[in-house]
Write a protein that holds these residues in place. Sequence first.
Motif, PDB file in Angstrom:
ATOM      1  N   ASP A 109      27.151  55.734  33.141  1.00  0.00           N
ATOM      2  CA  ASP A 109      27.747  56.597  34.343  1.00  0.00           C
ATOM      3  C   ASP A 109      29.059  55.518  34.665  1.00  0.00           C
ATOM      4  O   ASP A 109      29.390  55.068  35.780  1.00  0.00           O
ATOM      5  CB  ASP A 109      27.027  56.485  35.864  1.00  0.00           C
ATOM      6  N   LEU A 110      29.948  55.479  33.472  1.00  0.00           N
ATOM      7  CA  LEU A 110      31.093  54.992  33.766  1.00  0.00           C
ATOM      8  C   LEU A 110      32.251  55.626  34.654  1.00  0.00           C
ATOM      9  O   LEU A 110      32.250  56.877  34.891  1.00  0.00           O
ATOM     10  CB  LEU A 110      32.053  55.203  32.351  1.00  0.00           C
ATOM     11  N   MET A 111      33.115  54.902  35.503  1.00  0.00           N
ATOM     12  CA  MET A 111      33.742  55.589  36.330  1.00  0.00           C
ATOM     13  C   MET A 111      35.085  54.704  36.364  1.00  0.00           C
ATOM     14  O   MET A 111      35.077  53.486  36.364  1.00  0.00           O
ATOM     15  CB  MET A 111      33.281  55.385  37.901  1.00  0.00           C
ATOM     16  N   PHE A 112      36.343  55.229  36.465  1.00  0.00           N
ATOM     17  CA  PHE A 112      37.594  54.718  36.192  1.00  0.00           C
ATOM     18  C   PHE A 112      38.278  54.808  37.652  1.00  0.00           C
ATOM     19  O   PHE A 112      38.287  56.282  37.933  1.00  0.00           O
ATOM     20  CB  PHE A 112      38.378  55.159  34.971  1.00  0.00           C
ATOM     21  N   TYR A 113      38.965  54.149  38.112  1.00  0.00           N
ATOM     22  CA  TYR A 113      39.657  54.255  39.370  1.00  0.00           C
ATOM     23  C   TYR A 113      41.268  53.598  39.258  1.00  0.00           C
ATOM     24  O   TYR A 113      41.600  52.813  38.458  1.00  0.00           O
ATOM     25  CB  TYR A 113      39.252  53.177  40.322  1.00  0.00           C
ATOM     26  N   GLN A 114      41.853  54.558  39.946  1.00  0.00           N
ATOM     27  CA  GLN A 114      43.299  54.123  40.342  1.00  0.00           C
ATOM     28  C   GLN A 114      43.248  53.629  41.792  1.00  0.00           C
ATOM     29  O   GLN A 114      43.048  54.506  42.584  1.00  0.00           O
ATOM     30  CB  GLN A 114      44.337  55.235  40.210  1.00  0.00           C
ATOM     31  N   ASP A 115      43.330  52.304  42.019  1.00  0.00           N
ATOM     32  CA  ASP A 115      42.932  51.811  43.279  1.00  0.00           C
ATOM     33  C   ASP A 115      41.641  52.261  43.837  1.00  0.00           C
ATOM     34  O   ASP A 115      40.714  51.919  43.308  1.00  0.00           O
ATOM     35  CB  ASP A 115      44.140  52.077  44.436  1.00  0.00           C
ATOM     36  N   GLU A 116      41.519  52.990  45.033  1.00  0.00           N
ATOM     37  CA  GLU A 116      40.137  53.434  45.332  1.00  0.00           C
ATOM     38  C   GLU A 116      39.840  54.878  45.027  1.00  0.00           C
ATOM     39  O   GLU A 116      38.722  55.235  45.390  1.00  0.00           O
ATOM     40  CB  GLU A 116      40.219  53.844  47.067  1.00  0.00           C
ATOM     41  N   LYS A 117      40.785  55.452  44.372  1.00  0.00           N
ATOM     42  CA  LYS A 117      40.348  57.053  43.860  1.00  0.00           C
ATOM     43  C   LYS A 117      39.777  56.892  42.516  1.00  0.00           C
ATOM     44  O   LYS A 117      40.455  56.490  41.489  1.00  0.00           O
ATOM     45  CB  LYS A 117      41.852  57.746  43.951  1.00  0.00           C
ATOM     46  N   CYS A 118      38.748  57.566  42.160  1.00  0.00           N
ATOM     47  CA  CYS A 118      37.960  57.658  41.194  1.00  0.00           C
ATOM     48  C   CYS A 118      38.709  58.838  40.249  1.00  0.00           C
ATOM     49  O   CYS A 118      38.792  60.077  40.985  1.00  0.00           O
ATOM     50  CB  CYS A 118      36.610  58.164  41.335  1.00  0.00           C
ATOM     51  N   VAL A 119      39.246  58.383  39.197  1.00  0.00           N
ATOM     52  CA  VAL A 119      39.975  59.699  38.376  1.00  0.00           C
ATOM     53  C   VAL A 119      39.292  60.036  37.378  1.00  0.00           C
ATOM     54  O   VAL A 119      39.465  61.149  36.624  1.00  0.00           O
ATOM     55  CB  VAL A 119      41.339  59.098  37.783  1.00  0.00           C
ATOM     56  N   LEU A 120      38.161  59.401  36.662  1.00  0.00           N
ATOM     57  CA  LEU A 120      37.249  59.983  35.605  1.00  0.00           C
ATOM     58  C   LEU A 120      35.865  59.273  36.100  1.00  0.00           C
ATOM     59  O   LEU A 120      35.694  58.071  36.451  1.00  0.00           O
ATOM     60  CB  LEU A 120      37.668  59.603  34.311  1.00  0.00           C
ATOM     61  N   ALA A 121      34.872  60.186  36.071  1.00  0.00           N
ATOM     62  CA  ALA A 121      33.401  59.795  36.281  1.00  0.00           C
ATOM     63  C   ALA A 121      32.467  60.341  34.963  1.00  0.00           C
ATOM     64  O   ALA A 121      32.577  61.666  35.077  1.00  0.00           O
ATOM     65  CB  ALA A 121      33.104  59.893  37.685  1.00  0.00           C
ATOM     66  N   VAL A 122      31.879  59.713  34.405  1.00  0.00           N
ATOM     67  CA  VAL A 122      31.106  60.014  33.319  1.00  0.00           C
ATOM     68  C   VAL A 122      29.618  60.215  33.668  1.00  0.00           C
ATOM     69  O   VAL A 122      28.887  59.120  34.061  1.00  0.00           O
ATOM     70  CB  VAL A 122      31.355  59.142  31.871  1.00  0.00           C
ATOM     71  N   CYS A 123      28.673  61.154  33.276  1.00  0.00           N
ATOM     72  CA  CYS A 123      27.362  61.246  33.372  1.00  0.00           C
ATOM     73  C   CYS A 123      26.606  61.619  31.938  1.00  0.00           C
ATOM     74  O   CYS A 123      26.642  62.680  31.614  1.00  0.00           O
ATOM     75  CB  CYS A 123      26.907  62.314  34.396  1.00  0.00           C
ATOM     76  N   SER A 124      26.626  60.325  31.387  1.00  0.00           N
ATOM     77  CA  SER A 124      26.224  60.660  29.942  1.00  0.00           C
ATOM     78  C   SER A 124      25.026  61.258  29.372  1.00  0.00           C
ATOM     79  O   SER A 124      25.072  62.299  28.654  1.00  0.00           O
ATOM     80  CB  SER A 124      26.421  59.087  29.182  1.00  0.00           C
ATOM     81  N   HIS A 125      24.027  60.869  30.417  1.00  0.00           N
ATOM     82  CA  HIS A 125      22.775  61.502  30.155  1.00  0.00           C
ATOM     83  C   HIS A 125      22.545  62.966  30.404  1.00  0.00           C
ATOM     84  O   HIS A 125      21.948  63.712  29.932  1.00  0.00           O
ATOM     85  CB  HIS A 125      21.618  60.698  30.714  1.00  0.00           C
ATOM     86  N   GLU A 126      23.677  63.442  31.232  1.00  0.00           N
ATOM     87  CA  GLU A 126      23.613  64.788  31.535  1.00  0.00           C
ATOM     88  C   GLU A 126      24.653  65.637  30.765  1.00  0.00           C
ATOM     89  O   GLU A 126      24.933  66.846  30.683  1.00  0.00           O
ATOM     90  CB  GLU A 126      23.982  65.133  32.916  1.00  0.00           C
TER      91      GLU A 126
END
Length: 141
Positions: A109-126
Amino acid sequence: MLTIYENVKGNSYKQLIHYLSQHCNRFAFVENREIMEIEEDRIAYVDQLIMDIKGHLLDRKVQRKWETTRLSGGTAYVYYFQFNYATKQFFIEYSQSLFYWISPKLPEDLMFYQDEKCVLAVCSHEGYFNVDQALWNQFQK
């Protein structure tokens, strides 16, 4: 957010990680306590895995929810890091794909943020990820 069900791998994965490193200042990954056989062993494994980037760790929180998941009863550790050159190399060294970030080999479940905003969130197992549409459109150019 746009939901995408195709894996990003190989050169496209490297390009995406590079692009994210230019537009994000933090990232996170998850270690779900519900699926750990022996918690102390798993934490030691993750500590070994992140040894080279541990100095960039901002926080490790116990959470019931994050961008892609809501746990009904258990909790998970969510590790938050600065996203910089050293941590970018971590992504390239340990995987060739967004969906290869999956337990037990790697955190999930990787998540990448610009400050407080999540711009990409991965759900690998799904097998999906959510991405900011403007960011994705810019990356696709």
